[in-house]
Design an enzyme around this catalytic site. Structure first.
Site, PDB file in Angstrom:
ATOM      1  N   ARG A 206      32.428  32.860  -5.354  1.00 30.90           N
ATOM      2  CA  ARG A 206      33.891  32.840  -5.276  1.00 30.90           C
ATOM      3  C   ARG A 206      34.459  32.437  -6.628  1.00 30.90           C
ATOM      4  NH1 ARG A 206      37.511  29.773  -0.689  1.00 30.90           N
ATOM      5  NH2 ARG A 206      36.400  27.930  -1.437  1.00 30.90           N
TER       6      ARG A 206
ATOM      7  N   ARG B  13      13.143  20.928  -5.745  1.00 27.04           N
ATOM      8  CA  ARG B  13      13.595  22.015  -4.872  1.00 27.04           C
ATOM      9  C   ARG B  13      13.741  23.294  -5.684  1.00 27.04           C
ATOM     10  NH1 ARG B  13      17.404  19.785  -0.622  1.00 27.04           N
ATOM     11  NH2 ARG B  13      15.361  18.976  -0.048  1.00 27.04           N
TER      12      ARG B  13
ATOM     13  N   ASP C 293      44.358  26.761   3.743  1.00 23.39           N
ATOM     14  CA  ASP C 293      45.249  27.219   2.673  1.00 23.39           C
ATOM     15  C   ASP C 293      46.418  28.010   3.241  1.00 23.39           C
ATOM     16  OD1 ASP C 293      44.944  26.626  -0.148  1.00 23.39           O
ATOM     17  OD2 ASP C 293      42.892  27.330   0.058  1.00 23.39           O
TER      18      ASP C 293
ATOM     19  N   GLU D 174      44.514  34.219   2.847  1.00 21.05           N
ATOM     20  CA  GLU D 174      44.887  32.815   3.005  1.00 21.05           C
ATOM     21  C   GLU D 174      46.276  32.506   2.449  1.00 21.05           C
ATOM     22  OE1 GLU D 174      41.950  30.516   0.930  1.00 21.05           O
ATOM     23  OE2 GLU D 174      42.117  31.686  -0.908  1.00 21.05           O
TER      24      GLU D 174
ATOM     25  N   ASP E  90      38.443  19.743   1.206  1.00 23.11           N
ATOM     26  CA  ASP E  90      38.514  20.375  -0.107  1.00 23.11           C
ATOM     27  C   ASP E  90      39.984  20.537  -0.464  1.00 23.11           C
ATOM     28  OD1 ASP E  90      39.417  22.570   1.308  1.00 23.11           O
ATOM     29  OD2 ASP E  90      37.711  23.851   0.838  1.00 23.11           O
TER      30      ASP E  90
END
Length: 717
Positions: A335, A308, A453, A425, A624
């Site tokens: 991030r 890929r 969060d 958040e 997560d």
């Protein structure tokens, strides 16, 4: 044992220094001396301020805890609460009106509404999938999901299932790019007539209602690709009568390809398990591969080897015969981690340094390679897009401004080359969002609500006030509705629309696409011009929502409503005298323990930061650290206030460990927690609950990192 080398007074992990000096810096024009000496100065200037702001978090939480203890069990008074938060400086004074002034923004962020992917950057395959999710087959997205009733028959192509997908897609075309008369169901051919694209129905040429929707094409003797544009997003009609699907179509239409994910956040934070220098190098190397275009992943799929690579931009022709280039990839944001965690990848006088500062200098430096490219660039404007999470209030956002300005100075970049996304958040950021935005008003391109969060911080902030409501009730709590509306209000008030993204959170059920199509339409309707999706398939389906809703028109409508209430936003989700039933308590205990264990065991033992984790009812959910923060903090809160006892928690953890072991029985890399219950994963899950009060802001990172490092030492992982 990690080895170190000395660079400009810093002790740098050898693996990190080698990566920086042999892979990251070559081709950027930045010398090794400039890089490390600049970073040393940055740490000297800003690390003390970072530490001071973390102490300020603790001071404020301590004051809130004392205030809450004195009022536990009483009636919550909103006015008194607000006055107290103003007195201690939790609520910042409001400044003069201002407008976001960010410039040189790519249209995918500033001008077009569409889906956004979030993927762990440490997983090259996922990163490539996200980068290549710009153009995706609508037929495939429908054929392989529960959007259509029933299932495909057999392993080969099922024409009946295909016909269902074609009918659904034709109805979509009728709404997004309707014909002057008739339906796309009835079309027997599509072709060009001069500079126009026409459909043929009953041997009559029919034009499109939006005559200028036709923007590009490519043709061969037997095939054609016609690209239409609606609400800023492209729709490609793929004509190939020699293809099995095209041969069965009256028009030869073998596929409809949608411009799907416009942007993708490549995550160094919540969805990864990066606990040491080796892990950080893997994250930075993959990000570098995205920026210089060299990222490749080889893997086995269906018994064959697959390679890929990144897709190229698409060269096509405009209706007037001139050339046009359509971007082939999503625009990538990275991030970084927040201000809390430190890393031993770089030491000063033997002490760990802020991990967020390491992320800043390494990820922005990697983006210099994109700025040097002439084709297949990530940013057509030369911008670097960084998302900064988990900041508490305006002072911490101001530190981020200093940090990225300092990185620009090290690298010789013009001011505000780095564009910043601020994750909304944390409670103190939500309550002061406009003032937070003010701190980065000339580089801000993104604000986003993160329900998970944000809920974790809500629980931790109110920890001492009383027991909180069950997890399932949080989504309908008054504070949450005010939070979601307030984020959009702040973006519109400051003119972020047209200069950046106002985003909404993740769809957590990657296998439930029919439900997503029903529910997630609410995100563009809310005034958000992007929202998170868990997969390229979900991006394709969610893209249909942005054809159904003109988000920028919707923003204009929302501007006239009353602003969300700050008092409602600040109302804590406390039971306030309500007694939970034994069944509610038992369900909450087992459900949260199972969720914690299902995620933590993969994080600690295998270093998997984000995955589909079966819940108590065996429904796969994307998990997560944000979901972990909620589950652990709720049980911590219930333990503190006597709703559950420590022995009940241990009993539930042991019972749920047996279930989680069974759910992972087919994973050959999995290490069972039962019957010994003595491994680092089980210990981490236990401590996240029993030690949850003392965890900073209820974050899970400190304990997860400690136990992951133990697991790596034990297992050689």
């Amino acid at each position: 044992m990690m080895s170190y080398v000395e660079r400009s007074g810093l002790q740098v992990a050898s693996v990190l220094a080698d990566f920086a000096e042999t892979q990251l810096l070559p081709g950027t024009g930045i010398t090794v001396e400039t890089f490390w000496s600049g970073y040393a100065r940055l740490l000297q200037d800003l690390a003390p301020e970072n530490a001071k702001l973390l102490r300020r978090r603790e001071e404020l939480q301590s004051q809130i805890d004392e205030w809450s203890k004195a009022r536990k069990g009483g009636t919550f008074e909103a006015a008194e609460h607000r006055a107290f938060l103003e007195e201690i400086g939790y609520l910042a004074p409001k400044g003069a009106p201002f407008q976001i002034g960010t410039e040189n923004i790519d249209p995918e962020i500033a001008e077009i509404a569409g889906p956004q992917l979030v993927v762990p950057v440490m997983n090259a395959r996922y990163a490539l999938n996200a980068a290549n999710a710009r153009w995706r087959s609508l037929y495939d997205a429908l054929y392989g999901t529960d959007v259509l009733p029933g299932d495909a028959k057999g392993h080969a192509y099922d024409p009946k299932r295909g016909a269902q997908a074609q009918a659904w897609a034709a109805h979509f075309l009728d709404r997004a790019v309707p014909l002057v008369q008739g339906s796309h169901h009835a079309v027997t051919a599509y072709h060009r007539n001069g500079e126009a694209l026409v459909a043929v129905i009953d041997e009559t040429e029919v034009g499109f209602v939006q005559a200028d929707a036709f923007v590009a094409f490519s043709e061969t003797d037997k095939t054609a690709n016609y690209v239409l544009k609606h609400n800023g997003l492209h729709i490609e009609l793929v004509i190939d009568p020699t293809h099995p699907v095209g041969a069965a179509s009256k028009s030869g239409l073998c596929d409809i390809v949608l411009e799907s994910a416009l942007t993708a956040i490549h995550d160094c934070e919540d969805s990864v398990a990066a606990v040491d220098a080796q892990d950080k190098v893997l994250a930075y190397r993959n990000w570098l591969g995205l920026m210089d275009g060299t990222l490749v992943e080889r893997f086995e799929k269906g018994g064959r080897q697959v390679e890929r690579r990144l897709e190229d931009d698409r060269e096509m022709t405009r209706p007037d015969g001139s050339a046009i280039t359509l971007k082939g990839r999503t625009v990538a944001l990275v991030r970084n981690v927040g201000h809390l965690m430190t890393t031993d990848a770089v030491l000063v006088d033997g002490q760990d340094t802020p991990e967020g500062m390491l992320d800043a200098v390494f990820t922005v430096t990697a983006a210099l390679h994109d700025r040097a490219r002439s084709a297949n660039t990530n940013s057509a404007t030369g911008s670097v897009y960084v998302v900064k999470p988990k900041m508490h209030g305006p002072e911490e956002v101001a530190l981020a401004e200093k940090l990225y300005a300092g990185v620009e100075d090290i690298l010789g970049l013009p001011r505000n080359t780095v564009k910043l996304g601020v994750m909304d958040e944390e409670r103190r950021t939500s309550a002061n969002l406009v003032e937070c935005m003010r701190q980065v008003k000339d580089r801000l391109v993104f604000i986003n609500t993160g329900f998970l969060d944000r809920t974790g911080d809500e629980i931790h902030t109110a920890m001492q006030l009383g027991p909180v409501i069950p997890k399932e009730e949080m989504k309908s709590a008054p504070w949450l509705l005010a939070y979601e509306d307030g984020n959009v209000d702040a973006g519109l008030l400051t003119g972020l629309n047209g200069r950046g993204q106002i985003g909404k959170g993740m769809w957590a059920k990657p296998d439930d696409m029919a439900e997503m199509l029903e529910v997630k339409l609410g995100h563009p309707m809310s005034g958000a011009n992007t929202a998170w999706v868990p997969s390229p398939t979900a991006a394709t389906l969610h893209a249909t929502h942005y054809h159904a809703v003109n988000v920028f028109d919707r923003m204009d409508e929302i501007k006239t409503r009353a602003a969300a209430s700050l008092e409602t936003l600040l109302k804590p989700p406390i039971l306030q005298g309500r007694n939970l039933s034994e069944a509610e308590i038992r369900h909450g205990l087992d459900n949260n323990c199972q969720s914690i264990l299902g995620y933590v065991v993969r994080w600690v033992d295998q270093g998997i930061g984000c995955s589909k984790v079966p819940d108590l009812n065996d429904v796969a959910l994307m998990e997560d650290r944000a979901t972990l923060r909620i589950s652990s903090q709720i049980l911590t809160n219930w333990l503190l206030h006597g709703i559950i006892q420590e022995d009940e928690i241990i009993d539930s953890l042991k019972r749920m460990a047996v279930k989680v072991d069974a759910q992972n029985a087919d994973d050959t890399a999995y290490r069972a927690m039962a019957p010994a219950f003595d491994g680092p994963a089980f210990a981490a899950a236990r401590d996240l609950i029993l030690k949850g009060v003392e965890q900073p802001s209820g974050y899970t990172e400190p304990l997860l990192h400690a136990y992951r490092r133990k697991a790596k030492a034990m297992y050689g992982a």
